[in-house]
Design an enzyme around this catalytic site. Sequence first.
Site, PDB file in Angstrom:
ATOM      1  N   CYS A  52       2.507  -5.067   6.925  1.00  0.00           N
ATOM      2  CA  CYS A  52       2.275  -4.833   5.505  1.00  0.00           C
ATOM      3  C   CYS A  52       3.454  -4.082   4.880  1.00  0.00           C
ATOM      4  O   CYS A  52       4.308  -3.539   5.575  1.00  0.00           O
ATOM      5  CB  CYS A  52       0.979  -4.063   5.296  1.00  0.00           C
ATOM      6  SG  CYS A  52      -0.499  -5.052   5.639  1.00  0.00           S
TER       7      CYS A  52
ATOM      8  N   HIS B   1       0.820  -1.216   0.000  1.00  0.00           N
ATOM      9  CA  HIS B   1       0.000   0.000   0.000  1.00  0.00           C
ATOM     10  C   HIS B   1       0.850   1.260   0.000  1.00  0.00           C
ATOM     11  O   HIS B   1       2.042   1.259   0.320  1.00  0.00           O
ATOM     12  CB  HIS B   1      -0.970   0.001   1.187  1.00  0.00           C
ATOM     13  CG  HIS B   1      -0.306   0.092   2.540  1.00  0.00           C
ATOM     14  ND1 HIS B   1      -0.018   1.294   3.137  1.00  0.00           N
ATOM     15  CD2 HIS B   1       0.096  -0.878   3.414  1.00  0.00           C
ATOM     16  CE1 HIS B   1       0.530   1.068   4.328  1.00  0.00           C
ATOM     17  NE2 HIS B   1       0.622  -0.234   4.517  1.00  0.00           N
TER      18      HIS B   1
END
Length: 547
Positions: A414, A395
């Site tokens: 992440c 992301h």
Amino acid sequence: MRRRDLSALLIASALALPGPARAAGPARGPAVQPGWEALLRLAARLRALDQDGLTPRHYDIPEDARATTDPQGYTAALYASAVAALSDLLLGHVPEYAGRPDLRRDAAAQPLAQWQARLYGSAEPAEVIEQAALLHPDMPALRLALHAARARVEAGGWPSIPPGGTLDPGMEDATRIPALRARLAVEDAALAAAPDGGARYDAALEAAVRRWQAANALEADGRVGAMTQRLLNRPAEARVGQIRVAMDQRRGQPTPPPGRRIEVNIPEFRLRVLEGTKLVMQMPVIVGKTARATPMLAVRMTAVQFNPPWGVPERNAREDLLPKFRRDPRAMMEKGFRLFTTVAGERVEVDPMTVDWASVNPQRFPYFVRQDASDVSALGRLKFVMPNGDDIYLHDTPDRHLFSRADRALSSGCIRLSQPMELLDLVLEGAPGWNRERAQRALDSRQTSFVGLARTLPVRLHYDTVVVEDGQARLLADLYGLDGAYLRLLDQKRPAVTPPAAVVARAPAPPTSPAKPAEARAMPSATPVRASGEAVRAQTAPLSTIE
């Protein structure tokens, strides 16, 4: 009996040493019969398996003296050792294990039965072992790096720098500055030849620090902070184990697929897009901190989400957000955070300003937290979806300044991207009607939307702490301690494994021994077969270490 005398005895007294090698016919025994000199070279090569990061004693290599009393048994034992070593050189000593999907062995890429046939059918079986040892293109550089690391250990390693704060150019410290100078002089000839600046952090030392930082992919600012000190203080012995792990992990790797794929090397903080072996693009990334390590994954990217909201995991909510809500709930609302609870089976939003945050038990956090999409959202404006059981994805991030840091193990697991739009361009190639302009309109709409990829992309999150570039090995920090765990397995001797019946049926029988040696005229002793060429000469080569 001395080894030279034994070698001369064996070589001189062997009967009818083989002539030129002949091609092996199908389903037949070995095409050639190795002589004693070749068998001694095979034994010597097996005893040199430590240059390949393996442990020679794991392979029960018979003593050469046995050849005079039991030549048949010696030959059988030697080939058994060679087959065991061949298997480990082709497929790795450490088998696949749970939790490391990034480590896969492809037995079909280098069929053991075919290599075993080559070993049995060769007049110079040591050469077959050497060929197997150097199959991976990184092995020559790794072998040189291992030799250099061991040489440094034998030379006494290097001095450590006492703990303390950041050392800046111009500072004076009667203890730590001389220690820093001594540490760098071990690897920096220019500094070693420069006048000793004593306790002052002078220009010569600053230049050496900058050279070391640049060579190790750190910010070359001359400031010796926590990251630089930690890497400088790693013991020389740690490098030996790290390189051995890197060598074994490369064995038996599947052939890279021909299509486009994404690979993220966690310890390197770097994402690469590759097309076969061609590098398409690369970028710095942020990975999970030690307490929330990014898991190794082999998945596929299926979609892109524009303007993604963030459903905050419970652990993040308890450990990261609860203290912030306690300090200033209104500021959290302004950043787009919203609270929800469940009433009569339905999700109901709660005003953060009405919550008695001091009484909220972090062990039983009662709320679901979501952050709306915005310029300050933790996920930024783009989320790259790759379904997996750990809810890990790639992301965007609003915290662009963090990419300038050397240590980028900062996320909750992440992968944060430094160039999300460039990656978007690549993954949307082939998606009907999509281009950069349409993607920008989707972002500017501030509406959450998805687009499925026309072709899903393999994504591999892997853990390689030794990177080979331009023939040089760079050593990275073992962020999560995975190398240490692998090294413990590498140092264990595996029990002998009986090959599957199908493999045994396909493989020819090993050669029988030459005639029993007897006392005879002296001949030169056998020496191991070694790789030729500059890339694999036994010499000390500089190593670099980075985070």
